[in-house]
Scaffold this active site. Structure first.
Site, PDB file in Angstrom:
ATOM      1  N   ASP A 285     -37.906  62.407 -27.501  1.00 59.00           N
ATOM      2  CA  ASP A 285     -36.937  62.210 -28.660  1.00 59.00           C
ATOM      3  C   ASP A 285     -36.096  63.752 -28.797  1.00 59.00           C
ATOM      4  O   ASP A 285     -35.112  63.784 -29.287  1.00 59.00           O
ATOM      5  CB  ASP A 285     -37.886  61.966 -29.828  1.00 59.00           C
ATOM      6  CG  ASP A 285     -38.973  62.826 -29.918  1.00 59.00           C
ATOM      7  OD1 ASP A 285     -39.308  63.588 -29.099  1.00 59.00           O
ATOM      8  OD2 ASP A 285     -39.642  62.658 -30.982  1.00 59.00           O
ATOM      9  N   ASP A 332     -45.983  58.781 -23.424  1.00 53.99           N
ATOM     10  CA  ASP A 332     -46.558  58.445 -24.683  1.00 53.99           C
ATOM     11  C   ASP A 332     -46.067  57.117 -25.098  1.00 53.99           C
ATOM     12  O   ASP A 332     -46.771  56.510 -26.056  1.00 53.99           O
ATOM     13  CB  ASP A 332     -46.494  59.352 -25.694  1.00 53.99           C
ATOM     14  CG  ASP A 332     -47.027  60.705 -25.199  1.00 53.99           C
ATOM     15  OD1 ASP A 332     -48.018  60.797 -24.301  1.00 53.99           O
ATOM     16  OD2 ASP A 332     -46.593  61.911 -25.941  1.00 53.99           O
ATOM     17  N   MET A 374     -53.468  61.459 -22.850  1.00 52.01           N
ATOM     18  CA  MET A 374     -52.306  62.008 -23.454  1.00 52.01           C
ATOM     19  C   MET A 374     -51.995  61.074 -24.631  1.00 52.01           C
ATOM     20  O   MET A 374     -52.205  59.810 -24.760  1.00 52.01           O
ATOM     21  CB  MET A 374     -51.433  62.393 -22.701  1.00 52.01           C
ATOM     22  CG  MET A 374     -51.443  63.416 -21.697  1.00 52.01           C
ATOM     23  SD  MET A 374     -50.080  63.964 -20.794  1.00 52.01           S
ATOM     24  CE  MET A 374     -50.424  65.526 -19.892  1.00 52.01           C
ATOM     25  N   THR A 699     -50.913  32.949 -12.645  1.00 47.80           N
ATOM     26  CA  THR A 699     -50.431  32.736 -11.473  1.00 47.80           C
ATOM     27  C   THR A 699     -49.688  33.807 -10.667  1.00 47.80           C
ATOM     28  O   THR A 699     -48.624  34.078 -11.508  1.00 47.80           O
ATOM     29  CB  THR A 699     -49.564  31.253 -11.313  1.00 47.80           C
ATOM     30  OG1 THR A 699     -49.262  31.228 -10.098  1.00 47.80           O
ATOM     31  CG2 THR A 699     -48.762  31.215 -12.461  1.00 47.80           C
ATOM     32  N   GLU A 803     -41.287  32.791   0.673  1.00 46.03           N
ATOM     33  CA  GLU A 803     -42.077  32.091   1.466  1.00 46.03           C
ATOM     34  C   GLU A 803     -41.500  30.571   1.693  1.00 46.03           C
ATOM     35  O   GLU A 803     -41.333  29.885   2.699  1.00 46.03           O
ATOM     36  CB  GLU A 803     -43.566  31.828   1.206  1.00 46.03           C
ATOM     37  CG  GLU A 803     -43.956  31.084  -0.257  1.00 46.03           C
ATOM     38  CD  GLU A 803     -45.267  30.911  -0.421  1.00 46.03           C
ATOM     39  OE1 GLU A 803     -46.200  31.146   0.676  1.00 46.03           O
ATOM     40  OE2 GLU A 803     -45.697  30.964  -1.785  1.00 46.03           O
TER      41      GLU A 803
END
Length: 992
Positions: A285, A332, A374, A699, A803
Site C-alpha cells: 500500500d 500479508d 509475518m 476431485t 488425457e
C-alpha cells in the site's frame, strides 16, 4: 499465400538445399535474399560436420527465414555446402518451391536483371501471369498470385526487394503493426513477494502483444530517481523463466529521495527522457500510495521541468499526463478491497511446509511449539496457517484475546487437548499480535507461560524471511499473470481523467478499483484496531475472514464442557463417506466435520471404503483423537472408490436404518455427485434415504457442477506446476527439446489450462477445444519459428495435454508429430504425470477450503435435520390407508428436494444447491459442467507463449477479451458497508 512442396506433394515450410561448391551456396543465398528471405545464421565450420540427414559432411551452411505475420506462414531454408567420401557432393533431388506474391512484375524484373531464365504462363484465374524459374541449384521455383488450394499450411507471401535497392537490409513489418501506443514502465517496490516475477512477465509480454513498449525500472523507485542504466527497454526473452522464480528479478529498494519533491521530479524527468507515459507499480500500500501521489503531482512537475529548460515544449505537451496502474504484491494479504494479494498464497505454502515439518519432531518429544509468522497489521497468514496445520491456539491483531487473563484461558484450552491424549501443542502467532488493551504479545512470552504454568517442553520458531522465499505457488503465478495482463488492458482503455486503478480480485473475479479508495479502506483497518473496534477491523477483511475465524475457534480444541454443546434432543448421528478418486483435502474436511460434531454433542460416524463399505456395514464411531493429524494427510483415510450405490440400494437403506444415521455427508467427485442424486431420486422407494444429504466436491479434475473449485484441484495443479518446472529445466539444459506432458482431468480441461498458464506452457490441448491437424500445424510452425530465431540459445518448452483431449491424437502421437515435423530444430519427448496428481500433502488452499466447506456443511445438515424433526399435530387428520402419519416415521425425515444438496464455492461465497437443480447444468455423458469460468486463462496461454505475436516488433493476431470488472468508489463503499454485496460480482465469473 503459398507453400514449399516436395514432388510427393507433401507440404512443408522448412527445407534443406545442398550445394556442390561454396560459390554455388553463395549464389543461392543471394538469390533467395533477393526474394525477401533474411539470413538468420551463416557459418563455415572449422572442420566438416557430420550431417545424418544427407549422409554427408557439412563444410558451411546458411539459414534463411521469411518472416510472416503468422508463424505457420513462415518459410525456412537451410542451404549447405556438403562433401561426401572426400569428394564434393552431387547434391540431392531437386525440389519444387511454390511461392505466392502480389508483385509478379517485380519478380520478372528481378529475374531479368539477375540473368535468371524464366517462363511466364497465363493464370487460368486471370489477373496476372505465373512465373517458373530455377534457383542456382536447379530447383524449380514458381511464383503465382494465390497459393495452391491443396497446399496445407499456407506459406507467406513473397515480398521481393526492389532492384534499385540491392543490399538493402530486409525489414519485417506485421501487417497489423502500427506506431506503438504506449511506453510502459514496470517497477516493483516495497517488500518482495512471490508472484511478482510472473506478474512482470505478463505485463512485458502483454505489452508487446498489444503493440506497446515495456521498460524495466530496476530497484523500484530508486531506479526511477537514478535513471540511466536503471531504466531499460524490456524484450520478450528478458522474462523467460520468470514464472518459477521467487522475489523480484528487477529488484526493489527503499528510496528516501522519492519521498522528497525534488526526488520525484527527477523521476518524472527520467520517465520523459525514456518516453514513458504509463507506469505499472507492483508493491504494497505504501508503494501504491507513492505512485498515486506521483500522478497527482505530474502536471506540476512537467511544468517545472519545462520552465527549467530540461524538457522542450513539445515534450511537455506530449507528456501532460501519466497513467498509473497498481497491483498489490504483499505476502500479508492486507489490501482491504481484494480477497487475495500476489504472494500471500506462496507465503502460506512456506509456513505450512515448515510447520508440517515441526509437527513431526514435536510429536516425537511431546513438545509445544510457538511459531511466529509475518503479519504486522494483518492476521490472514496466521489464521490460515492455523487452520491448515491444525494449530491449537492463535493470536492475530484483528481478534485479540477478549479477557485480561488470557494466559489462563490458553493454558486451560491446551491442557484439555493434552488430557484427551494429544501429544503436541502448537500456537501460531502473528508478529503484530496484541491483547485487548493493544499491548504486544510476543512468542517468547507465550513460551514462558507454557513452560512455567503447564510444564511443557516448549520451543519458539520465528519463520522470518523464509516466508518470502522460494518458487511461487501455482495460485500466485495464476493471479499475477491474470492481473498483469489486465493491467495492460486497463492502460489502453484509460482516459486522462481516469482515476488511478489497482487490479484486485473479488469473488474469484479480476477487478479494477480506484487506487485511492482501496488504500483508504486498508488504512481503516489499522485505525479500527487502534480504536479497539475489532469487529470493524474484521469486517474490512475479505468476506471469508470472519467465517474462517469463527470456524477455527469452534474446532481447534477439545472442549468436553463446551458452551457449543447442544441439548440432548438436538444431538444427531451424522455419517461421513468418501466416494470417487482420492483428492487432497478429503481428510481435512473429515477432521473438521468430526471435531465440530464432537464439540456440539453429535455422533460422527465414519463409513469406510465408500458405498460398498456402507453396504457391508463398515461403520465406526469417531472420537477426538481418531482424526488427529488428518489435516495434513493426503489421499483418503476412510478409503474411497468409484462404485455406485445403485446395485444394492436396499443394502444401503438397511445400513442407514440399522445404524440410526440421520444425516449423510459425502465427500468426493463426479461419482459422489451421481450417487447422491441416485439416493435422492429413490426416496419414495426407500424411506431411509429421506434424510438430509450434502456433497462436498473433492476431485482433482474440478468437473463437478455447482462449484468453481473442488477439493484437490489446487493440490493437483501445484503438483503439475512443480513437475513442469523440473521438466522444463531438463528441456532447457538440452536447448532443443519440447516435452508433451499428459495431465488428468477426464473431459474437463481445467487442470491443463490453469497449470498451463502457471507453468508457462507453449500451448495446451483440452477436450473443450479438441485437437486437429490444422491446430497441430499451427503449433509446430510456432515452435519451429521460435527455435530458428533462438539457435544456440533456445529455452526448453512444454505442452500440456489433457488425457482425453483427443481420441485420435494421443500424447505420444502428438510428440511424434512434433518431432517428425521439427525440421531438425528440436526433439520431442513425453511425460505422463498420472496418479502423482492425486497424491501428496494437500495444499494450504485446499485445506482451508475443506475446513470452510465441512463446517458450513455440518451447520446446514443441523438446520435441515432440526427442520425435519418438527412433527405436526395430525390427530384430526384422516389419511388414506396406504399413508402413514408423520409420528410413525423416524425423528429425522425429509423428502424435500432441497434436503439433498451440493456445497459449492462461488467466488468467495459458499452456496448450497439441490442436486436435482444441477441436472440441467450437467453434461452427464462427458461428466462435466455445461459452463466454465476459466476461459480467459486459455486465451492468455497462447499470447504469452508468443502464438500469433510479432515478438520482435510488437502486435498480435490472437484475440484476447478483457475479463476484469470495473468497480467504482461507490461500489467499494457499498461492498464494505452494510450491504456487503454487489450485483456486478454476482453470478458465475466469466462463464461461457
Amino acid at each position: 499465400m503459398s507453400t514449399l512442396e516436395f514432388e510427393s506433394s507433401l507440404s512443408f515450410s522448412h527445407i534443406a538445399l545442398v550445394a556442390s561448391t561454396k560459390e554455388q551456396l553463395d549464389r543461392t543465398v543471394e538469390f533467395y535474399q533477393s526474394l525477401g528471405l533474411s539470413i538468420v545464421r551463416q557459418t563455415t565450420h572449422d572442420r566438416p560436420q557430420r550431417d545424418v540427414a544427407h549422409s554427408a559432411h557439412v563444410v558451411s551452411e546458411a539459414w534463411l527465414h521469411l518472416f510472416a505475420d503468422r508463424p505457420e506462414n513462415s518459410i525456412t531454408l537451410r542451404i549447405i555446402h556438403a562433401i561426401c567420401d572426400g569428394a564434393q557432393s552431387k547434391g540431392t533431388n531437386t525440389v519444387r518451391i511454390g511461392l505466392a506474391t502480389q508483385e509478379i512484375q517485380t519478380i520478372k524484373e528481378l529475374l531479368t536483371s539477375g540473368g535468371h531464365k524464366f517462363t511466364a504462363h497465363a493464370d487460368p484465374k486471370g489477373g496476372s501471369d505465373r512465373i517458373a524459374t530455377h534457383d542456382p541449384l536447379g530447383n524449380d521455383v514458381f511464383f503465382m498470385l494465390q497459393a495452391n488450394t491443396f497446399s496445407i499450411p499456407s506459406s507467406p507471401e513473397v515480398k521481393p526487394l526492389k532492384i534499385s535497392e540491392p543490399g538493402t537490409p530486409i525489414e519485417f513489418n506485421l501487417g497489423t503493426t502500427t506506431t506503438p501506443r504506449k511506453n510502459i514502465g514496470i517497477l516493483t517496490s516495497g517488500g518482495d513477494a512471490q508472484g511478482m516475477n510472473p506478474c512482470v512477465r505478463a505485463v512485458v509480454r502483454m505489452a508487446i502483444a498489444r503493440n506497446c513498449r515495456p521498460f524495466f525500472i530496476y530497484e523500484g523507485y530508486q531506479g526511477l530517481v537514478d535513471g540511466g542504466a536503471k531504466i531499460k527497454e524490456a524484450k520478450w526473452t528478458d522474462v523467460s523463466g520468470f514464472l518459477a522464480l521467487g522475489g523480484t528479478m528487477i529488484g526493489t529498494a527503499r528510496c528516501k529521495a522519492f519521498r522528497e519533491l525534488e526526488g520525484r521530479r527527477t523521476g518524472v524527468l527520467n520517465l520523459i527522457r525514456n518516453g514513458i507515459d504509463a507506469l505499472v507499480v507492483i508493491g504494497g500500500d505504501g508503494s501504491l500510495t507513492g505512485a498515486d501521489r506521483l500522478r497527482a503531482e505530474w502536471p506540476e512537475h512537467v511544468l517545472a521541468l519545462e520552465q527549467a529548460g530540461l524538457i522542450t515544449r513539445e515534450k511537455a505537451e506530449k507528456y501532460r499526463t501519466l497513467m498509473i496502474v497498481g497491483m498489490v504484491g504483499s505476502i500479508d494479504n492486507d489490501l482491504a478491497s481484494t480477497d487475495m494479494t500476489i504472494g500471500a498464497c506462496s507465503a502460506l505454502e512456506r509456513i505450512c511446509e515448515s510447520v508440517d515439518a515441526i509437527l513431526s519432531t514435536a510429536m516425537s518429544h511431546q513438545r509445544a511449539f510457538v511459531v511466529e509468522v509475518m503479519g504486522r497489521h494483518c492476521g490472514w497468514l496466521a489464521l490460515n496457517a492455523a487452520i491448515s496445520t491444525g494449530a491449537d491456539y492463535l493470536f492475530i491483531p484483528e481478534a485479540p484475546p477478549s479477557k485480561d487473563d488470557w494466559e489462563a484461558s490458553m493454558c486451560k484450552t491446551l491442557k484439555a487437548s493434552r488430557d484427551a491424549g494429544k501429544r503436541t501443542s502448537l500456537v501460531i502467532i502473528a508478529e503484530g499480535a496484541i491483547d485487548c488493551n493493544l499491548n504486544p504479545i510476543k512468542a517468547e512470552y507465550i513460551k514462558d507461560i507454557l513452560s512455567t504454568r503447564l510444564g511443557y517442553d516448549t520451543r519458539v520458531t520465528i519463520l522470518g524471511h523464509v516466508q518470502r522465499g522460494g518458487a511461487p505457488a501455482h495460485f500466485d503465478r495464476f493471479l499475477g499473470t491474470m492481473q498483469g495482463a489486465e493491467a495492460i488492458e486497463v492502460i489502453l482503455r484509460a482516459k486522462p481523467d481516469t482515476p488511478s486503478p489497482v487490479i484486485g480480485m473479488l469473488e474469484n473475479k479480476i477487478t479494477t478499483q480506484p487506487l485511492k479508495e482501496a488504500i483508504e479502506l486498508t488504512g481503516q483497518v489499522a485505525q479500527a484496531i487502534e480504536a479497539k473496534d475489532f469487529a470493524r477491523a474484521i469486517t474490512l477483511r475479505s468476506s471469508a475472514f470472519s467465517k474462517q475465524l469463527k470456524s477455527y475457534k469452534e474446532i481447534a480444541n477439545f472442549n468436553p464442557d463446551s458452551k457449543m454443546k447442544l441439548p440432548a434432543h438436538l444431538h444427531l448421528r451424522i455419517a461421513i463417506l468418501h466416494a470417487g478418486a482420492p483428492a487432497g483435502g478429503m481428510n481435512t474436511a473429515t477432521r473438521s466435520a468430526v471435531r465440530l460434531c464432537l464439540n456440539r454433542g453429535h455422533t460422527p460416524l465414519g463409513v469406510h471404503n465408500g458405498f460398498p463399505g456402507l453396504m457391508r456395514g463398515e461403520i465406526t464411531e469417531f472420537d477426538w483423537l481418531s482424526v488427529d493429524g488428518w489435516t495434513i494427510a493426503g489421499g483418503s483415510k476412510l478409503g474411497t472408490n468409484r462404485d455406485q450405490p445403485t446395485p444394492q440400494l436396499g443394502a444401503v437403506a438397511y445400513q442407514l436404518q440399522k445404524h440410526g444415521i440421520q444425516a449423510l455427508m459425502v465427500i468426493g467427485g463426479f461419482e459422489a455427485y451421481t450417487a447422491v442424486l441416485e439416493l435422492a431420486r429413490n426416496r419414495a422407494q426407500y424411506p431411509a434415504f429421506n434424510i438430509p444429504m450434502v456433497l462436498i466436491p473433492a476431485t482433482v479434475s474440478n468437473n463437478v457442477p455447482g462449484t468453481e473449485f473442488s477439493l484437490g484441484s489446487d493440490t493437483a495443479t501445484n503438483v503439475i506446476v512443480q513437475a513442469t518446472d523440473m521438466i522444463k529445466q531438463s528441456a532447457s539444459s538440452n536447448r532443443r527439446r519440447v516435452f508433451v506432458i499428459e495431465v488428468q482431468g477426464g473431459n474437463c480441461g481445467y487442470l491443463a489450462v490453469v497449470a498451463g498458464l502457471s507453468g508457462g506452457s507453449t500451448t495446451v490441448y483440452t477436450p473443450e477445444e479438441g485437437v486437429d491437424l490444422s491446430r497441430l500445424q499451427r503449433d509446430i510452425a510456432h515452435l519451429r519459428s521460435r527455435y530458428i530465431k533462438e539457435l544456440g540459445r533456445s529455452e526448453g518448452r512444454i505442452t500440456l495435454c489433457n488425457e482425453k483431449a483427443s481420441q485420435i491424437y494421443s500424447t505420444d502421437m502428438i510428440a511424434k508429430i512434433y518431432e517428425a515435423e521439427s525440421g531438425g530444430f528440436y526433439g520431442a519427448r513425453t511425460s505422463v504425470l498420472g496418479h502423482l496428481q492425486q497424491g501428496g500433502t494437500p495444499s494450504p488452499l485446499d485445506r482451508c477450503r475443506a475446513n470452510t466447506m465441512a463446517v458450513d456443511s455440518i451447520n446446514w445438515l443441523q438446520t435441515k435435520c432440526w427442520d425435519a424433526m418438527d412433527v405436526p399435530n395430525e390427530d384430526s387428520i384422516r389419511l388414506p390407508a396406504d399413508k402413514l402419519k408423520r409420528k410413525y416415521f423416524p425423528p429425522v425425515f425429509s423428502a424435500l428436494p432441497d434436503s439433498a444438496a451440493l456445497i459449492g464455492v462461488i467466488g468467495s461465497e459458499v452456496r448450497f444447491t439441490p442436486v436435482e437443480d444441477l441436472v440441467i447444468h450437467t453434461d452427464f455423458k462427458r461428466r462435466v459442467p455445461r459452463s466454465i469460468w476459466w476461459s480467459a486463462a486459455r486465451q492468455l496461454i497462447d499470447i504469452l507463449s508468443g502464438v500469433g505475436v510479432d515478438i520482435e516488433h510488437g502486435g498480435c493476431t490472437t484475440l484476447y477479451k478483457s475479463c476484469a470488472i470495473d468497480l467504482t468508489a461507490e461500489d467499494l463503499m457499498r461492498l464494505y458497508g452494510r450491504t456487503r454485496r454487489l450485483s456486478k460480482l454476482g453470478g458465475s465469473p466469466t462463464a461461457v
